[in-house]
Write a protein that holds these residues in place. Sequence first.
Motif, PDB file in Angstrom:
ATOM      1  N   ILE A 150       0.841  -1.197   0.000  1.00  0.00           N
ATOM      2  CA  ILE A 150       0.000   0.000   0.000  1.00  0.00           C
ATOM      3  C   ILE A 150       0.875   1.245   0.000  1.00  0.00           C
ATOM      4  CG2 ILE A 150      -1.645   1.324   1.387  1.00  0.00           C
ATOM      5  CD1 ILE A 150      -2.900  -1.300   2.241  1.00  0.00           C
ATOM      6  N   VAL A 151       1.977   1.222   0.758  1.00  0.00           N
ATOM      7  CA  VAL A 151       2.916   2.346   0.756  1.00  0.00           C
ATOM      8  C   VAL A 151       3.431   2.601  -0.654  1.00  0.00           C
ATOM      9  CG1 VAL A 151       5.220   3.049   1.503  1.00  0.00           C
ATOM     10  CG2 VAL A 151       3.608   2.111   3.164  1.00  0.00           C
ATOM     11  N   HIS A 152       3.831   1.554  -1.336  1.00  0.00           N
ATOM     12  CA  HIS A 152       4.375   1.705  -2.690  1.00  0.00           C
ATOM     13  C   HIS A 152       3.320   2.227  -3.653  1.00  0.00           C
ATOM     14  CE1 HIS A 152       5.857   0.426  -6.680  1.00  0.00           C
ATOM     15  NE2 HIS A 152       7.044   0.655  -6.167  1.00  0.00           N
ATOM     16  N   ALA A 153       2.081   1.723  -3.556  1.00  0.00           N
ATOM     17  CA  ALA A 153       1.022   2.169  -4.456  1.00  0.00           C
ATOM     18  C   ALA A 153       0.672   3.635  -4.229  1.00  0.00           C
ATOM     19  CB  ALA A 153      -0.226   1.294  -4.281  1.00  0.00           C
ATOM     20  N   ILE A 154       0.590   4.045  -2.970  1.00  0.00           N
ATOM     21  CA  ILE A 154       0.279   5.443  -2.674  1.00  0.00           C
ATOM     22  C   ILE A 154       1.409   6.357  -3.137  1.00  0.00           C
ATOM     23  CG2 ILE A 154      -0.148   7.086  -0.811  1.00  0.00           C
ATOM     24  CD1 ILE A 154      -1.529   4.856   0.736  1.00  0.00           C
ATOM     25  N   ALA A 155       2.643   5.935  -2.919  1.00  0.00           N
ATOM     26  CA  ALA A 155       3.788   6.737  -3.368  1.00  0.00           C
ATOM     27  C   ALA A 155       3.782   6.894  -4.885  1.00  0.00           C
ATOM     28  CB  ALA A 155       5.095   6.098  -2.897  1.00  0.00           C
ATOM     29  N   THR A 156       3.473   5.825  -5.607  1.00  0.00           N
ATOM     30  CA  THR A 156       3.409   5.900  -7.070  1.00  0.00           C
ATOM     31  C   THR A 156       2.315   6.850  -7.526  1.00  0.00           C
ATOM     32  OG1 THR A 156       4.246   3.632  -7.234  1.00  0.00           O
ATOM     33  CG2 THR A 156       3.134   4.542  -9.171  1.00  0.00           C
ATOM     34  N   ALA A 157       1.167   6.806  -6.850  1.00  0.00           N
ATOM     35  CA  ALA A 157       0.072   7.694  -7.226  1.00  0.00           C
ATOM     36  C   ALA A 157       0.440   9.157  -7.019  1.00  0.00           C
ATOM     37  CB  ALA A 157      -1.175   7.349  -6.407  1.00  0.00           C
ATOM     38  N   HIS A 158       1.301   9.447  -6.054  1.00  0.00           N
ATOM     39  CA  HIS A 158       1.721  10.827  -5.774  1.00  0.00           C
ATOM     40  C   HIS A 158       2.970  11.233  -6.550  1.00  0.00           C
ATOM     41  CE1 HIS A 158      -1.031  10.406  -2.347  1.00  0.00           C
ATOM     42  NE2 HIS A 158      -0.995  11.727  -2.228  1.00  0.00           N
ATOM     43  N   GLY A 159       3.504  10.328  -7.356  1.00  0.00           N
ATOM     44  CA  GLY A 159       4.736  10.641  -8.065  1.00  0.00           C
ATOM     45  C   GLY A 159       5.936  10.703  -7.152  1.00  0.00           C
ATOM     46  N   ALA A 160       5.891   9.959  -6.054  1.00  0.00           N
ATOM     47  CA  ALA A 160       6.975   9.971  -5.071  1.00  0.00           C
ATOM     48  C   ALA A 160       7.953   8.836  -5.356  1.00  0.00           C
ATOM     49  CB  ALA A 160       6.406   9.842  -3.654  1.00  0.00           C
ATOM     50  N   ASP A 161       9.187   9.044  -4.940  1.00  0.00           N
ATOM     51  CA  ASP A 161      10.240   8.035  -5.097  1.00  0.00           C
ATOM     52  C   ASP A 161      10.387   7.250  -3.801  1.00  0.00           C
ATOM     53  OD1 ASP A 161      10.784   9.025  -7.644  1.00  0.00           O
ATOM     54  OD2 ASP A 161      12.163  10.537  -6.842  1.00  0.00           O
ATOM     55  N   VAL A 162      10.479   5.923  -3.936  1.00  0.00           N
ATOM     56  CA  VAL A 162      10.624   5.036  -2.779  1.00  0.00           C
ATOM     57  C   VAL A 162      12.018   4.433  -2.800  1.00  0.00           C
ATOM     58  CG1 VAL A 162       9.724   3.007  -1.584  1.00  0.00           C
ATOM     59  CG2 VAL A 162       8.154   4.527  -2.816  1.00  0.00           C
ATOM     60  N   THR A 163      12.748   4.611  -1.709  1.00  0.00           N
ATOM     61  CA  THR A 163      14.080   4.030  -1.562  1.00  0.00           C
ATOM     62  C   THR A 163      14.102   3.190  -0.291  1.00  0.00           C
ATOM     63  OG1 THR A 163      15.069   5.970  -2.626  1.00  0.00           O
ATOM     64  CG2 THR A 163      16.543   4.506  -1.424  1.00  0.00           C
ATOM     65  N   ALA A 164      14.475   1.925  -0.431  1.00  0.00           N
ATOM     66  CA  ALA A 164      14.494   1.027   0.721  1.00  0.00           C
ATOM     67  C   ALA A 164      15.732   0.145   0.644  1.00  0.00           C
ATOM     68  CB  ALA A 164      13.233   0.165   0.761  1.00  0.00           C
ATOM     69  N   HIS A 165      16.326  -0.107   1.793  1.00  0.00           N
ATOM     70  CA  HIS A 165      17.458  -1.027   1.845  1.00  0.00           C
ATOM     71  C   HIS A 165      17.520  -1.666   3.225  1.00  0.00           C
ATOM     72  CE1 HIS A 165      19.210   2.817   3.339  1.00  0.00           C
ATOM     73  NE2 HIS A 165      19.870   2.029   4.150  1.00  0.00           N
ATOM     74  N   ALA A 166      18.045  -2.874   3.246  1.00  0.00           N
ATOM     75  CA  ALA A 166      18.190  -3.606   4.511  1.00  0.00           C
ATOM     76  C   ALA A 166      19.391  -3.081   5.276  1.00  0.00           C
ATOM     77  CB  ALA A 166      18.340  -5.099   4.223  1.00  0.00           C
ATOM     78  N   ARG A 167      19.238  -2.970   6.569  1.00  0.00           N
ATOM     79  CA  ARG A 167      20.328  -2.498   7.428  1.00  0.00           C
ATOM     80  C   ARG A 167      21.221  -3.686   7.797  1.00  0.00           C
ATOM     81  NH1 ARG A 167      19.209  -0.764  12.152  1.00  0.00           N
ATOM     82  NH2 ARG A 167      20.599   1.038  12.216  1.00  0.00           N
ATOM     83  N   PRO A 168      22.534  -3.492   7.805  1.00  0.00           N
ATOM     84  CA  PRO A 168      23.450  -4.622   8.091  1.00  0.00           C
ATOM     85  C   PRO A 168      23.187  -5.288   9.433  1.00  0.00           C
ATOM     86  CG  PRO A 168      24.653  -2.729   7.221  1.00  0.00           C
ATOM     87  CD  PRO A 168      23.260  -2.256   7.507  1.00  0.00           C
ATOM     88  N   GLY A 169      22.835  -4.490  10.461  1.00  0.00           N
ATOM     89  CA  GLY A 169      22.587  -5.073  11.770  1.00  0.00           C
ATOM     90  C   GLY A 169      21.180  -5.597  11.952  1.00  0.00           C
ATOM     91  N   GLY A 170      20.349  -5.519  10.936  1.00  0.00           N
ATOM     92  CA  GLY A 170      18.966  -5.955  11.022  1.00  0.00           C
ATOM     93  C   GLY A 170      18.005  -4.786  10.932  1.00  0.00           C
ATOM     94  N   GLY A 171      16.861  -5.031  10.389  1.00  0.00           N
ATOM     95  CA  GLY A 171      15.869  -3.983  10.229  1.00  0.00           C
ATOM     96  C   GLY A 171      15.849  -3.425   8.814  1.00  0.00           C
ATOM     97  N   LEU A 172      15.092  -2.354   8.656  1.00  0.00           N
ATOM     98  CA  LEU A 172      14.846  -1.813   7.336  1.00  0.00           C
ATOM     99  C   LEU A 172      14.887  -0.290   7.381  1.00  0.00           C
ATOM    100  CD1 LEU A 172      13.937  -2.663   4.397  1.00  0.00           C
ATOM    101  CD2 LEU A 172      11.585  -2.264   5.173  1.00  0.00           C
ATOM    102  N   SER A 173      15.339   0.305   6.298  1.00  0.00           N
ATOM    103  CA  SER A 173      15.352   1.757   6.154  1.00  0.00           C
ATOM    104  C   SER A 173      14.574   2.116   4.895  1.00  0.00           C
ATOM    105  CB  SER A 173      16.790   2.280   6.057  1.00  0.00           C
ATOM    106  OG  SER A 173      16.806   3.667   5.777  1.00  0.00           O
TER     107      SER A 173
END
Length: 389
Positions: free
Chosen positions: A347-370
Amino acid sequence: MRLHDLLRPDVSAALSFRTVRMRLTALYGALFTISGAVLLTITYWLVRRTRPGVIIVYDDSGPEIRDHLNRLREAQMRELLMQWGIALAIMVVISIVLGWLVAGRVLRPLRTMTDTIRQISARNVHERLAVTGPRDEMKDLADTVDGLLGRLETALDAHKRFVANAAHELRTPLTLERALLEETLTDREATLESYRATSQRLLALSKDQGRLLEALLTLAGSERGLDRLEPFDLSDLAHQALASTRLEADARDLRVITQIASAPSAGDPALAARLVANLVDNAVHHNTTGGHVEVATETRAGRAFVSVVNSGPVIPPQQVGRLFEPFQRLGGRTARNDGRHGLGLSIVHAIATAHGADVTAHARPGGGLSVEIGFPAHSRAQVPARAHA
């Protein structure tokens, strides 16, 4: 190449002036007729202006001979003009036939592409035109159609997966509800407490289905795009999301770090609020006890940004993109006992696409997500008024 082979494909339809082939043939014939007529006119004018040769006469019949020569010259010019007219008429017919054949030859790749596209359906959308040859307008058109078919195939595959996953997610609680009802009805020793326990379980399943349906509706609504633009500030939406998850964050002993600054943008405030809420909720829920969540909003390089960083289990880098697809979870399809359906980040990705927003995501080395999302920035004065239906 035989004439029959060139004229073979549906000649009766091609003879209609509405076809491109007939219009091209008429254009070729008209251009040749006009150019031929102009050429003959210029040639006739030049020949007529040419002076006749000098004739020396030694008697008194000079004027009569001169008149006779003039009449003869006029007759020759008329005869020449008639012959040129006949030649022009013959060449016009020939040019029309040649124009018809040339137009058919030029349009043959287009007819081939049309026949191929007509045979493509949802069952064989994987097929392509695959036109070979020099890089011309026809090749560019074929490559464009192939690209469109590729995107359509991807969309259809995603739709099929989405429908299959949605059907599975809805069927599982329905099957469990039916089993609970049948078990209660067949139990002859059922008591009021057992009925109450079954009702509570059914109510919990019903609430879970309601959340799933609400998520599906939000996902479908955001994929349609925006029909209005209204101002909102990501900082306000971040404060709201943090307030709604404070209890769960405290229960998990999470340390919440905020760097929230004004970040105005425009779009659908309700969808944007759902985006930020899903990001924060995902960061809080998929975390470890005693972990941390970092939420920041800012305006940078002409765009409004919201970023959410959380600790948590280690995520393989190659699995990050899959998290933004519907019904995808790192724990597999059995990771459903927490009431989650794997729709939050999709849903985050779909809403961002509808707004023309850029989504950047990467896994953190120690665990978790950014995750960082950049919206087009707008000042409140620049945001257009809400569109009226």
